[in-house]
Design a protein around this motif. Structure first.
Motif: not given
Ligand code: SF4
Ligand code: SF4
Lengths: 438, 393
Positions: A125, A132, A151, B136, B138, B308-309
């Protein structure tokens, strides 16, 4: 139409262009038989792509943006976009996404051959939020595909901090590599990855040399329209491969020969030796009318000496090279450093630097409807670059792959007035900035 | 309410809130600054952990654009295919309406907000501009650590302006206080769902939005007062359609649009309007490292939203559950024109609703829309069809 076809035939292709085409079509052939050949397929994006890592695992990358731009160039995108809009996608959103989704729905790739389904969606990303959403939409379509997210933090303050780098490296180690190992059933061969990175750096060296060749007069390359051919291999599946190294060596030799012969690049209007204007371009090109668009520049004797779009897959000319001695760190640095991951002041400074280093007469922002990542803020960048360099800016709008937004007459008019203004400036008169013209 | 004071009606409170909320000169913030000599930090609409700003001794101010204001210079900065919000925000900046803010925080929401952060650096070099990345990834050890670090960086930046160091204790106290605000807001959301006639969304909305420009204590007091007044009110109950409104998390629709939906026979029983004000409604822990607590809240307590991924999230599941929890009969997608996050998310949510057999309709808006008639017609038809459907089944 027949006229254009005749034109195309008459224009000699550079050997590197022919080689580039062979590489890309070989790649699509490989994709078409990937499943039969037992190859795993990983969808991923151009900016911040992990080509060497994927090659180390022997998986095949599919780059949806490349499919979209190929579909645009091959006049298939209109149809794909219409398919996506019919199935409920808004006319307002990025057309790359719709082109890709429409293509998936029709089940056929840009070359007319099928694109294999993904075994993994690797979302590296970098530089665009739409990526996304794009992969989430693909996930709906291919629910069995594994999703891996890398990310890459944005350079909001114009720098890559230790924390950003550590975070990216940690994700590579704890998320990306394990998922690829699981997918392929084999451990990462770090030595192999190292070798791939050595080859990347070698190709990168030749690519940078090629970009910088545009400092010559006449410029032996077109760093925007021609540049998109040059970036094809390194932005896609060929970074880290011997074919990639060979391609950039061939390109370098070809460009050297033109420097020696005081020749310009080959354009849709033939070889551009008489270069009246040296232009820096910001923003991606239009793909559906690519040749017409290029011709509008060539007709005016304008050569593009540098562009930002050709830096979305890596800012090699600003010093970055893949470093085989730090395999994870270098991949992180690469992702963090792509053009689209720079903040607006950095982008502005870079363009100003190009204007100065390449002794540009003008700077044009091509703003595309699809791409907020590129377009939001471009008008301010334009003014800032003018302020910093005194180089007058021009502004044109269209889209990447939606032909409805490419208004040839309008763009041609704007470009003609712009080049007229540049010509007047050269002779000492005329307006001093884009505001006076556009 | 203190004895001797007449209790204000919900309408009166909402009227006061509307004045505060829609004042694009941020009059309340200026007043607060004059009274206290304090510093203020603006943040773009979608979630910013306000606790960090509180703990730095600053006033958090939500900057959500404005549909009321005439755009004179803002349009020159954006192409026609970019949403409206950044135009009004830039207009506010260029016309001095945001002079009362010492800092601007741009939370990672979309490419427009992201690039706006860079524009702010170029346009207002004397102001602190902070881009706040969100994780992104978690994994608490990876994304969690990164995000906690981001919040520490924010705290440091803000401290430079206010001169107040953000200590762990101060941040814990801020979390505790915000827990109280969250409890109040949660109660109010539940009351709206239980008795939507008592809490029209057009009122709840201005109440929330006023909170984007007011000190927390004063706003909490207003919320309490409104809650009591709404509870005590005896507004007639209509046979309206219970709907969830979704897609309006960033650029805000004009208040007239919310009223239009109500006029069309909707009881809005949940929404993502002004999401930053209710993105997290749970209580957050008070033990442990407070930066980690805030970081964790992004993973464990936040609402689903397009920016929000969430790994392995089944898209739309959250909305289906929310619709069921609120016993809503349908969903209205109301997204700003050219909003990539909202509009790309929408088809996935619609698929999920269809799988669950939940009715939906959609339209787009811009914050400065003035024509509501087509929306009145569309929403009216939608509520009629819902009602007919529920009667028939
Ligand atoms: S918004 Fe731009 S960078 Fe993002 S997917 Fe679309 S074209 Fe690519
Ligand atoms: S309305 Fe949508 S596109 Fe516009 S700034 Fe907000 S999130 Fe971004």
């Amino acid at each position: 139409m027949t006229e254009k076809k005749k034109d195309e035939k008459e224009i000699p292709k550079e050997p590197s262009m022919i080689r580039q085409k062979e590489l890309i079509s070989g790649y699509y052939d490989e994709l078409a038989t990937a499943k039969e050949d037992g190859k795993k397929v990983v969808y991923t994006f151009v900016p911040g792509n992990l080509a060497e890592l994927l090659a180390a695992f022997d998986v095949l990358p599919v780059l949806p943006e490349i499919n979209a731009l190929q579909s645009g160039m091959r006049k298939r995108s209109r149809d794909y976009i219409a398919t996506a809009e019919k199935s409920g996608h808004s006319e307002d959103v990025c057309t790359y996404v719709k082109c890709d989704l429409g293509m998936m729905e029709q089940g056929i790739g840009p070359t007319g051959k099928p694109i294999p389904e993904p075994d993994m969606l690797l979302l590296s990303y970098t530089g665009c939020f739409t990526f996304m959403k794009w992969f989430e939409l693909l996930k709906e379509r291919f629910p069995k595909a594994e999703v891996a997210m890398l990310h890459v933090p944005y350079q909001g303050d114009g720098e890559i901090t230790k924390e950003m780098r550590d975070y990216t490296v940690k994700q590579l180690e704890t998320e990306i590599v394990p998922k690829l190992e699981k997918l392929t059933g084999k451990k990462l061969d770090r030595d192999r990855l190292k070798e791939l990175l050595v080859r990347s750096a070698e190709a990168e060296e030749d690519l940078v040399w090629t970009w910088e060749a545009a400092k010559h007069r006449p410029s032996p390359i077109d760093g925007y329209f021609g540049g998109v051919f040059y970036i094809g291999p390194i932005f896609t599946a060929f970074r880290g491969t011997q074919e990639g190294v060979d391609y950039y060596r061939l390109l370098r030799q070809e460009v050297q020969a033109r420097i020696d012969a005081h020749e310009g690049p080959i354009t849709p209007r033939g070889q551009l030796n008489d270069q009246k204007f040296r232009i820096v371009v910001e923003g991606p090109p239009n793909w559906t009318s690519f040749r017409d668009f290029w011709s509008m520049f060539a007709d005016e004797g304008a050569v593009c000496v540098a562009s930002t779009y050709t830096r979305v897959g890596g800012l090699y000319d600003q010093g970055f090279r893949h470093d085989p001695d730090d395999i994870m760190g270098t991949m992180a640095d690469y992702c963090l450093g792509c053009y689209t991951n720079l903040n607006l002041p950095q982008r502005t400074k870079l363009i100003a630097k190009y204007c100065e280093e390449y002794e540009a007469d003008g700077f044009i922002a091509h703003s595309v409807k699809s791409c907020n990542s590129f377009s939001a803020g471009q008008l301010l960048m334009l003014r800032e670059v003018e302020k910093m360099t005194g180089v007058p800016g021009g502004f044109i709008e269209s889209d990447l792959v939606d032909p409805r937004y490419f208004s040839a007459a309008n763009i041609k008019n704007r470009l003609e007035s712009y080049f007229q203004m540049l010509a007047q400036r050269k002779t000492g008169g005329g307006a001093k900035s884009m505001e006076a013209v556009l | 309410m203190e004895k001797g004071h007449t209790m204000r009606t919900p309408e009166q409170i909402a009227e006061q809130c509307e004045q505060i909320a829609l004042d694009d000169h941020l009059g309340e913030v200026t007043k607060w600054r004059e009274e206290t000599g304090g510093h203020a930090a603006g943040h773009l609409p979608v979630y910013t952990p306000r606790e960090v700003i509180d703990a730095a001794g600053m006033l958090p101010v939500g900057v959500v654009g404005s549909g009321e204001m005439e755009i004179i210079r803002g349009d020159a900065y954006f192409q026609s295919y970019i949403c409206h919000l950044p135009r009004s925000v830039v207009e506010m900046g260029l016309t001095g309406r945001l002079d009362s803010l010492d800092a601007m925080i741009f939370p990672a929401t979309c490419d427009v907000i992201r690039n706006l952060s860079g524009m702010w650096k170029l346009l207002f070099p004397e102001k602190l501009v902070h881009y706040l990345d969100v994780p992104h990834n978690h994994d608490p050890e990876v994304g969690g650590v990164f995000y906690a670090g981001e919040l520490r960086r924010l705290a440091k930046d803000l401290s430079k302006i206010s001169g107040v160091e953000v200590t762990d204790d101060a941040l814990r106290t801020a979390i505790e206080k915000r827990n109280e605000s969250r409890r109040l807001m949660r109660k109010l959301f539940d009351l709206r769902s239980d008795s939507p006639e008592k809490v029209p969304t057009s009122e709840l909305y201005v109440l929330m939005r006023a909170g984007f420009q007011m000190p927390q204590d004063a706003h909490d007091a207003l919320v309490k007062e409104y809650y009591e007044a709404a509870l005590a009110s005896s507004r007639p109950e209509f046979d309206n359609a219970r709907v969830v409104v979704i897609g309006s998390f960033c650029e805000q629709p004009p208040i007239g649009l919310i009223r239009t939906l109500e006029k069309a026979g909707c009881y809005i029983v949940d929404d993502d309007l002004l999401l930053g004000a209710h993105f997290i409604l749970d209580d957050l822990e008070l033990e442990g490292d407070p930066f980690t607590t805030l970081a964790k809240s992004w993973f464990d307590h936040a609402r689903s939203m397009p920016s929000r991924f969430v790994p392995d999230e089944v898209k739309g599941e959250y909305l289906v559950q929310l619709t069921k929890k609120r016993q809503a009969e349908g969903v209205i997608f109301a997204a700003p024109s050219f909003c990539d996050p909202a509009l790309l998310e929408q088809p996935m949510l619609q698929d999920a609703l269809e799988r669950a057999g939940i009715a939906h309709t959609s339209f787009k808006y811009a914050e400065n829309n003035g024509q509501f008639h087509p929306i009145l017609e569309q929403a009216g038809t939608f509520t009629d069809s819902i009602k007919l459907w529920s009667e028939a089944s």
